[in-house]
Design an enzyme around this catalytic site. Structure first.
Site, PDB file in Angstrom:
ATOM      1  N   ASP A 209       0.921  -1.130   0.084  1.00 40.01           N
ATOM      2  CA  ASP A 209      -0.078   0.116  -0.034  1.00 40.01           C
ATOM      3  C   ASP A 209       0.770   1.404  -0.075  1.00 40.01           C
ATOM      4  O   ASP A 209       0.501   2.269  -0.713  1.00 40.01           O
ATOM      5  CB  ASP A 209      -0.907   0.081   1.104  1.00 40.01           C
ATOM      6  CG  ASP A 209      -2.232   0.443   0.932  1.00 40.01           C
ATOM      7  OD1 ASP A 209      -2.508   0.674  -0.287  1.00 40.01           O
ATOM      8  OD2 ASP A 209      -2.871   0.910   1.869  1.00 40.01           O
TER       9      ASP A 209
ATOM     10  N   ASP B 211      -8.396  -2.793   2.024  1.00 40.30           N
ATOM     11  CA  ASP B 211      -8.288  -2.003   3.394  1.00 40.30           C
ATOM     12  C   ASP B 211      -9.288  -2.512   4.551  1.00 40.30           C
ATOM     13  O   ASP B 211      -9.127  -2.451   5.753  1.00 40.30           O
ATOM     14  CB  ASP B 211      -8.342  -0.617   3.284  1.00 40.30           C
ATOM     15  CG  ASP B 211      -7.552  -0.021   2.325  1.00 40.30           C
ATOM     16  OD1 ASP B 211      -6.405  -0.446   2.176  1.00 40.30           O
ATOM     17  OD2 ASP B 211      -7.738   1.019   1.842  1.00 40.30           O
TER      18      ASP B 211
END
Length: 287
Positions: A132, A185
């Site tokens: 990420d 997420d």
């Protein structure tokens, strides 16, 4: 392996970002959303006595095998819901349908995919953490723009972005827009949260004294810090896992070590239980 596959997929999205490619993703999202919504509705309706008989009676369907009558009854509604959202997804309140399909899909994934132990969860979240950060921040050096943000917003496709995220309108924002969070997420930290709940069930630990409440609280705090950082950075996209992973994983490991369960959580992933098929007989003492 996870990082390599996810990176290849993200680069493909970035390079092929166009109207037709987004349309393909919408179709795939609808298929997954239909399956997820159907699973959630069947599970929910099965809790009611009036629907229990339909859930326990089955009919053989070609190519699908045995399917419950309740599933057949719910399926047309799920298909219609997904089709209506796909057709009208550009209108202002289409985010409601997208979130419903997305949440149902996420719940179904968390039911199917399981983390066997904390070691696997740590490796998975650690890789996702680096992944990420790289594609939000470091990718700017190679592509002159954040690949993750471009893909999420759909800047090159002429649409609002890929459907694989949850979105909600920003309150009190004069320019409008949405607050978004990607499925990754939610799903990746959610695997660890689901693992904590299963461990509490296996150990028969009360909810207040278990790991689940702490894992959920840590995830909520990580998400809160993400949005605080987003506002401090004037709305520039932030890698949510940068904040969520340390909170959830750090809390789980610290609490496990404090309670003396870390070794069991790390290797076995479940408490030691005697085999139910083996009954030990007490030894007879000889005089």
């Amino acid at each position: 392996m996870f990082v390599v596959v996810a990176s290849c997929f993200l680069v493909m999205l970035y390079k092929l970002m166009s109207f037709w490619f987004i349309e393909v993703l919408v179709v795939l999202f609808c298929i997954g959303g239909i399956e997820g919504l159907q699973t959630c509705l069947v599970t929910l309706l099965s809790c009611f006595r009036c629907f229990k008989g339909f859930a326990e009676s089955f009919i053989k369907v070609p190519f699908f095998g045995a399917v419950s009558h309740l599933t057949l009854a719910v399926c047309p509604f799920c298909i219609a819901f997904a089709v209506v959202w796909a057709v009208y997804r550009t209108i202002s309140f289409a985010w409601i349908g997208q979130d419903i399909l997305g949440i149902a899909l996420i719940i179904t994934v968390l039911q199917i995919v399981r983390v066997p132990n904390l070691k696997v969860g740590t490796v998975l979240l650690g890789c996702a953490f680096l992944y990420d950060i790289f594609w939000v921040f470091v990718s700017k050096w190679w592509f002159h723009e954040s690949v993750m943000i471009v893909v999420a917003r759909g800047d090159r496709s002429g649409e609002d972005g890929i459907p694989m995220l949850l979105k909600i309108p920003r309150m009190y924002d004069p320019w409008g827009g949405y607050s978004v969070i990607g499925f990754g997420d939610i799903i990746l930290p959610g695997l660890l949260v689901a693992f904590s709940l299963r461990y509490d069930w296996l150990t028969k630990t009360p909810l207040r004294a278990g790991y689940f409440i702490w894992a959920m609280t840590a995830y909520g705090l990580g998400l809160l810090v993400t949005y605080v950082a987003l506002n401090m950075m004037d709305g520039h996209g932030q890698p949510a896992l940068l904040y969520i992973v340390p909170f959830t994983l750090g809390t789980f490991i610290t609490l496990g070590k404090k309670r003396g369960d870390l070794k069991t959580l790390w290797t076995r992933g479940e408490p030691e239980r005697p085999c139910p098929h083996v009954q030990l007989q007490p030894l007879e003492q000889k005089d």
